[in-house]
Design a protein around this motif. Structure first.
Motif, PDB file in Angstrom:
ATOM      1  N   ILE A  19       0.851  -1.193   0.000  1.00 33.95           N
ATOM      2  CA  ILE A  19       0.000   0.000   0.000  1.00 33.95           C
ATOM      3  C   ILE A  19       0.882   1.238   0.000  1.00 33.95           C
ATOM      4  CG2 ILE A  19      -1.692   1.322   1.317  1.00 33.95           C
ATOM      5  CD1 ILE A  19      -2.683  -1.331   2.476  1.00 33.95           C
ATOM      6  N   ALA A  20       0.486   2.220  -0.784  1.00 37.64           N
ATOM      7  CA  ALA A  20       1.209   3.491  -0.818  1.00 37.64           C
ATOM      8  C   ALA A  20       0.254   4.618  -0.459  1.00 37.64           C
ATOM      9  CB  ALA A  20       1.783   3.725  -2.211  1.00 37.64           C
ATOM     10  N   ASN A  21       0.819   5.670   0.096  1.00 36.60           N
ATOM     11  CA  ASN A  21       0.063   6.885   0.371  1.00 36.60           C
ATOM     12  C   ASN A  21       0.284   7.850  -0.781  1.00 36.60           C
ATOM     13  OD1 ASN A  21      -1.003   6.418   3.079  1.00 36.60           O
ATOM     14  ND2 ASN A  21       1.140   6.327   3.670  1.00 36.60           N
ATOM     15  N   GLY A  27      -3.562  11.044   3.092  1.00 37.61           N
ATOM     16  CA  GLY A  27      -4.623  10.237   3.665  1.00 37.61           C
ATOM     17  C   GLY A  27      -5.249   9.277   2.668  1.00 37.61           C
ATOM     18  N   SER A  28      -5.014   9.499   1.379  1.00 38.13           N
ATOM     19  CA  SER A  28      -5.530   8.603   0.350  1.00 38.13           C
ATOM     20  C   SER A  28      -4.488   7.525   0.067  1.00 38.13           C
ATOM     21  CB  SER A  28      -5.837   9.362  -0.938  1.00 38.13           C
ATOM     22  OG  SER A  28      -6.892  10.262  -0.733  1.00 38.13           O
ATOM     23  N   THR A  29      -4.941   6.291   0.042  1.00 46.70           N
ATOM     24  CA  THR A  29      -4.032   5.170  -0.213  1.00 46.70           C
ATOM     25  C   THR A  29      -4.433   4.450  -1.484  1.00 46.70           C
ATOM     26  OG1 THR A  29      -5.385   3.673   1.137  1.00 46.70           O
ATOM     27  CG2 THR A  29      -3.553   4.813   2.243  1.00 46.70           C
ATOM     28  N   ILE A  30      -3.471   3.718  -2.009  1.00 51.21           N
ATOM     29  CA  ILE A  30      -3.719   2.903  -3.195  1.00 51.21           C
ATOM     30  C   ILE A  30      -2.813   1.688  -3.129  1.00 51.21           C
ATOM     31  CG2 ILE A  30      -2.050   4.197  -4.587  1.00 51.21           C
ATOM     32  CD1 ILE A  30      -4.042   3.635  -6.994  1.00 51.21           C
ATOM     33  N   ALA A  31      -3.299   0.576  -3.641  1.00 51.31           N
ATOM     34  CA  ALA A  31      -2.467  -0.615  -3.771  1.00 51.31           C
ATOM     35  C   ALA A  31      -1.443  -0.341  -4.870  1.00 51.31           C
ATOM     36  CB  ALA A  31      -3.315  -1.828  -4.118  1.00 51.31           C
ATOM     37  N   LYS A  32      -0.182  -0.581  -4.567  1.00 47.66           N
ATOM     38  CA  LYS A  32       0.882  -0.293  -5.529  1.00 47.66           C
ATOM     39  C   LYS A  32       0.653  -1.001  -6.861  1.00 47.66           C
ATOM     40  CE  LYS A  32       4.426   0.578  -2.058  1.00 47.66           C
ATOM     41  NZ  LYS A  32       5.701   0.102  -1.501  1.00 47.66           N
ATOM     42  N   ALA A  33       0.230  -2.255  -6.834  1.00 49.46           N
ATOM     43  CA  ALA A  33      -0.001  -3.007  -8.071  1.00 49.46           C
ATOM     44  C   ALA A  33      -1.110  -2.377  -8.898  1.00 49.46           C
ATOM     45  CB  ALA A  33      -0.337  -4.465  -7.752  1.00 49.46           C
ATOM     46  N   ALA A  35      -1.988   0.830  -8.835  1.00 47.75           N
ATOM     47  CA  ALA A  35      -1.465   2.082  -9.375  1.00 47.75           C
ATOM     48  C   ALA A  35      -0.599   1.819 -10.602  1.00 47.75           C
ATOM     49  CB  ALA A  35      -0.657   2.824  -8.307  1.00 47.75           C
ATOM     50  N   GLU A  36       0.244   0.795 -10.513  1.00 44.64           N
ATOM     51  CA  GLU A  36       1.097   0.424 -11.657  1.00 44.64           C
ATOM     52  C   GLU A  36       0.230   0.070 -12.865  1.00 44.64           C
ATOM     53  OE1 GLU A  36       4.423   0.267 -12.046  1.00 44.64           O
ATOM     54  OE2 GLU A  36       5.162   0.483 -10.004  1.00 44.64           O
ATOM     55  N   GLU A  37      -0.765  -0.756 -12.631  1.00 44.77           N
ATOM     56  CA  GLU A  37      -1.648  -1.218 -13.706  1.00 44.77           C
ATOM     57  C   GLU A  37      -2.395  -0.063 -14.364  1.00 44.77           C
ATOM     58  OE1 GLU A  37      -5.806  -3.592 -13.651  1.00 44.77           O
ATOM     59  OE2 GLU A  37      -4.103  -4.701 -12.801  1.00 44.77           O
ATOM     60  N   TYR A  49       6.600   7.195  -6.966  1.00 41.14           N
ATOM     61  CA  TYR A  49       5.453   7.716  -6.229  1.00 41.14           C
ATOM     62  C   TYR A  49       4.182   7.125  -6.820  1.00 41.14           C
ATOM     63  CZ  TYR A  49       8.827  10.879  -4.293  1.00 41.14           C
ATOM     64  OH  TYR A  49       9.920  11.378  -3.641  1.00 41.14           O
ATOM     65  N   TYR A  50       3.284   6.737  -5.955  1.00 41.87           N
ATOM     66  CA  TYR A  50       2.023   6.118  -6.336  1.00 41.87           C
ATOM     67  C   TYR A  50       0.914   7.114  -6.034  1.00 41.87           C
ATOM     68  CZ  TYR A  50       4.951   1.984  -6.273  1.00 41.87           C
ATOM     69  OH  TYR A  50       5.954   1.085  -6.514  1.00 41.87           O
ATOM     70  N   LEU A  51       0.116   7.419  -7.048  1.00 43.34           N
ATOM     71  CA  LEU A  51      -0.932   8.421  -6.922  1.00 43.34           C
ATOM     72  C   LEU A  51      -2.295   7.742  -6.857  1.00 43.34           C
ATOM     73  CD1 LEU A  51       0.741  10.676  -9.555  1.00 43.34           C
ATOM     74  CD2 LEU A  51       0.773  11.022  -7.092  1.00 43.34           C
ATOM     75  N   CYS A  52      -3.204   8.344  -6.110  1.00 43.87           N
ATOM     76  CA  CYS A  52      -4.483   7.693  -5.848  1.00 43.87           C
ATOM     77  C   CYS A  52      -5.475   7.775  -6.999  1.00 43.87           C
ATOM     78  CB  CYS A  52      -5.103   8.249  -4.569  1.00 43.87           C
ATOM     79  SG  CYS A  52      -5.563   9.993  -4.653  1.00 43.87           S
TER      80      CYS A  52
END
Length: 70
Positions: A19-21, A27-33, A35-37, A49-52
């Motif tokens: 999980i990335a912030n 405060g918003s999170t996203i699963a790294k996989a 976000a990549e997809e 950096y992983y964006l929501c």
């Protein structure tokens, strides 16, 4: 900051290290996989950096140093 919808959040079954912030929307999170997809990632100064959501991409792109140091 604008109030926009977030359609990609890390679910309860996602391991903490997966999980990335979002640096743009604290405060918003996203699963790294996920976000990549979905192409919701940016690299800046050797860090990924992983964006929501898609609305965060242009804000990060406009001033990556601001969000990288957030």
């Amino acid at each position: 900051m604008s109030d926009h919808q977030h359609s990609h959040h890390a679910g309860p079954d996602t391991a903490a290290e997966d999980i990335a912030n979002c640096p743009v929307m604290p405060g918003s999170t996203i699963a790294k996989a996920e976000a990549e997809e979905d192409g919701l990632v940016r690299d800046h100064d050797g860090t990924r950096y992983y964006l929501c959501c898609a609305e965060c991409l242009p804000m990060f792109d406009a001033d990556p140093a601001r969000y990288a140091n957030a």
